[in-house]
Design a protein around this motif. Sequence first.
Motif, PDB file in Angstrom:
ATOM      1  N   GLU A  14       0.836  -1.209   0.000  1.00  0.00           N
ATOM      2  CA  GLU A  14       0.000   0.000   0.000  1.00  0.00           C
ATOM      3  C   GLU A  14       0.868   1.256   0.000  1.00  0.00           C
ATOM      4  O   GLU A  14       0.553   2.238  -0.681  1.00  0.00           O
ATOM      5  CB  GLU A  14      -0.939  -0.005   1.212  1.00  0.00           C
ATOM      6  CG  GLU A  14      -2.033  -1.051   1.131  1.00  0.00           C
ATOM      7  CD  GLU A  14      -2.862  -1.158   2.400  1.00  0.00           C
ATOM      8  OE1 GLU A  14      -2.508  -0.468   3.392  1.00  0.00           O
ATOM      9  OE2 GLU A  14      -3.842  -1.915   2.416  1.00  0.00           O
ATOM     10  N   ILE A  15       1.972   1.213   0.740  1.00  0.00           N
ATOM     11  CA  ILE A  15       2.893   2.349   0.760  1.00  0.00           C
ATOM     12  C   ILE A  15       3.549   2.512  -0.609  1.00  0.00           C
ATOM     13  O   ILE A  15       3.703   3.629  -1.118  1.00  0.00           O
ATOM     14  CB  ILE A  15       3.951   2.158   1.863  1.00  0.00           C
ATOM     15  CG1 ILE A  15       3.291   2.262   3.246  1.00  0.00           C
ATOM     16  CG2 ILE A  15       5.075   3.188   1.742  1.00  0.00           C
ATOM     17  CD1 ILE A  15       4.165   1.828   4.394  1.00  0.00           C
ATOM     18  N   GLY A  44       4.939  15.287  -4.411  1.00  0.00           N
ATOM     19  CA  GLY A  44       4.229  14.073  -4.791  1.00  0.00           C
ATOM     20  C   GLY A  44       4.878  12.771  -4.372  1.00  0.00           C
ATOM     21  O   GLY A  44       4.517  11.701  -4.861  1.00  0.00           O
ATOM     22  N   LEU A  45       5.861  12.852  -3.438  1.00  0.00           N
ATOM     23  CA  LEU A  45       6.505  11.637  -2.929  1.00  0.00           C
ATOM     24  C   LEU A  45       6.252  11.538  -1.418  1.00  0.00           C
ATOM     25  O   LEU A  45       7.059  11.988  -0.608  1.00  0.00           O
ATOM     26  CB  LEU A  45       8.014  11.682  -3.220  1.00  0.00           C
ATOM     27  CG  LEU A  45       8.427  11.804  -4.686  1.00  0.00           C
ATOM     28  CD1 LEU A  45       9.952  11.798  -4.801  1.00  0.00           C
ATOM     29  CD2 LEU A  45       7.817  10.696  -5.541  1.00  0.00           C
ATOM     30  N   PRO A  46       5.136  10.963  -1.019  1.00  0.00           N
ATOM     31  CA  PRO A  46       4.765  10.938   0.401  1.00  0.00           C
ATOM     32  C   PRO A  46       5.477   9.895   1.255  1.00  0.00           C
ATOM     33  O   PRO A  46       5.588  10.070   2.472  1.00  0.00           O
ATOM     34  CB  PRO A  46       3.264  10.657   0.369  1.00  0.00           C
ATOM     35  CG  PRO A  46       3.072   9.883  -0.891  1.00  0.00           C
ATOM     36  CD  PRO A  46       4.061  10.453  -1.878  1.00  0.00           C
ATOM     37  N   LYS A  92       6.648   4.364  10.426  1.00  0.00           N
ATOM     38  CA  LYS A  92       5.457   3.589  10.059  1.00  0.00           C
ATOM     39  C   LYS A  92       5.795   2.347   9.250  1.00  0.00           C
ATOM     40  O   LYS A  92       4.946   1.479   9.054  1.00  0.00           O
ATOM     41  CB  LYS A  92       4.491   4.469   9.265  1.00  0.00           C
ATOM     42  CG  LYS A  92       3.997   5.685  10.034  1.00  0.00           C
ATOM     43  CD  LYS A  92       3.336   5.294  11.342  1.00  0.00           C
ATOM     44  CE  LYS A  92       2.818   6.531  12.072  1.00  0.00           C
ATOM     45  NZ  LYS A  92       2.276   6.170  13.430  1.00  0.00           N
ATOM     46  N   PHE A  93       7.008   2.278   8.749  1.00  0.00           N
ATOM     47  CA  PHE A  93       7.474   1.081   8.054  1.00  0.00           C
ATOM     48  C   PHE A  93       8.988   1.017   8.173  1.00  0.00           C
ATOM     49  O   PHE A  93       9.645   2.008   8.546  1.00  0.00           O
ATOM     50  CB  PHE A  93       7.038   1.074   6.584  1.00  0.00           C
ATOM     51  CG  PHE A  93       7.669   2.138   5.723  1.00  0.00           C
ATOM     52  CD1 PHE A  93       8.781   1.874   4.932  1.00  0.00           C
ATOM     53  CD2 PHE A  93       7.125   3.414   5.677  1.00  0.00           C
ATOM     54  CE1 PHE A  93       9.350   2.848   4.128  1.00  0.00           C
ATOM     55  CE2 PHE A  93       7.684   4.413   4.866  1.00  0.00           C
ATOM     56  CZ  PHE A  93       8.802   4.118   4.102  1.00  0.00           C
ATOM     57  N   GLY A  94       9.543  -0.150   7.892  1.00  0.00           N
ATOM     58  CA  GLY A  94      10.977  -0.329   7.969  1.00  0.00           C
ATOM     59  C   GLY A  94      11.526  -0.888   6.677  1.00  0.00           C
ATOM     60  O   GLY A  94      10.805  -1.535   5.912  1.00  0.00           O
ATOM     61  N   LEU A 182       6.948  -2.625  -8.085  1.00  0.00           N
ATOM     62  CA  LEU A 182       5.862  -1.734  -7.675  1.00  0.00           C
ATOM     63  C   LEU A 182       6.322  -0.291  -7.558  1.00  0.00           C
ATOM     64  O   LEU A 182       5.555   0.643  -7.788  1.00  0.00           O
ATOM     65  CB  LEU A 182       5.277  -2.193  -6.335  1.00  0.00           C
ATOM     66  CG  LEU A 182       4.699  -3.605  -6.282  1.00  0.00           C
ATOM     67  CD1 LEU A 182       4.040  -3.844  -4.926  1.00  0.00           C
ATOM     68  CD2 LEU A 182       3.704  -3.824  -7.413  1.00  0.00           C
ATOM     69  N   CYS A 183       7.580  -0.103  -7.157  1.00  0.00           N
ATOM     70  CA  CYS A 183       8.147   1.229  -7.011  1.00  0.00           C
ATOM     71  C   CYS A 183       9.659   1.052  -6.940  1.00  0.00           C
ATOM     72  O   CYS A 183      10.156  -0.073  -6.971  1.00  0.00           O
ATOM     73  CB  CYS A 183       7.623   1.930  -5.754  1.00  0.00           C
ATOM     74  SG  CYS A 183       8.169   1.157  -4.206  1.00  0.00           S
TER      75      CYS A 183
END
Length: 218
Positions: A14-15, A44-46, A92-94, A182-183
């Motif tokens: 999701e990230i 635009g890069l959250p 929030k993520f690693g 995905l990215c």
Amino acid sequence: MPITPHEASRATREIAALAPIIPVIVVKDASHARPMAEALVAGGLPALEVTLRTPAALDAIRAMADVPGGVVGAGTLVTAQDVRNAVAAGAKFGVSPGVTDELLAACEEEGLPLLAGAATATEAMRMLARGYDFLKFFPAEASGGAPALKAIGAPLPQIAFCPTGGVTPANAGEYLALSNVLCAGGSWVAPQQMVDEGRWDEIELLAREASKLERVRK
């Protein structure tokens, strides 16, 4: 709250969907953290990965955690203590360069979604067996670049990747065109000299250009 491997991969997917590029950030001065994050988010890069490579990193994560629209994560996680420190700072993520059982256990226990590094088919298969189906391909260019990642994807289509390490504006499109990407992670959107000089408008422009990179699946 603890997190399962499947929940972790769902969260990191999701990230990854937020933007085609996740900035990989090295912060030397914590006072730069908030304005840098604001510039990147405005461009635009959250999703923001702050690497734990400097003494200012955890303070930077704390500062970025309050930026509206941003999702800050901690990169270069190596130990269980790194995980605990990152969570306490508001990550929030690693993201990790590789993986160990200790690191996975710590992230799952602390409820931190992990984007774990893998450079080979064997490493990717081991993570898949544990329940992780979204991984970081690192070091991307040194490991064979987009052709290598495409080759890994052929027998392992159920695993998606975020290539990081040597990704630039010149080759990002090659990675983003792959069906299993995905990215991508890149440091060019926040050059150290621009950060040192507080050139936030220029960083926002770089982020805006990166946010427009197309994810065209082949």
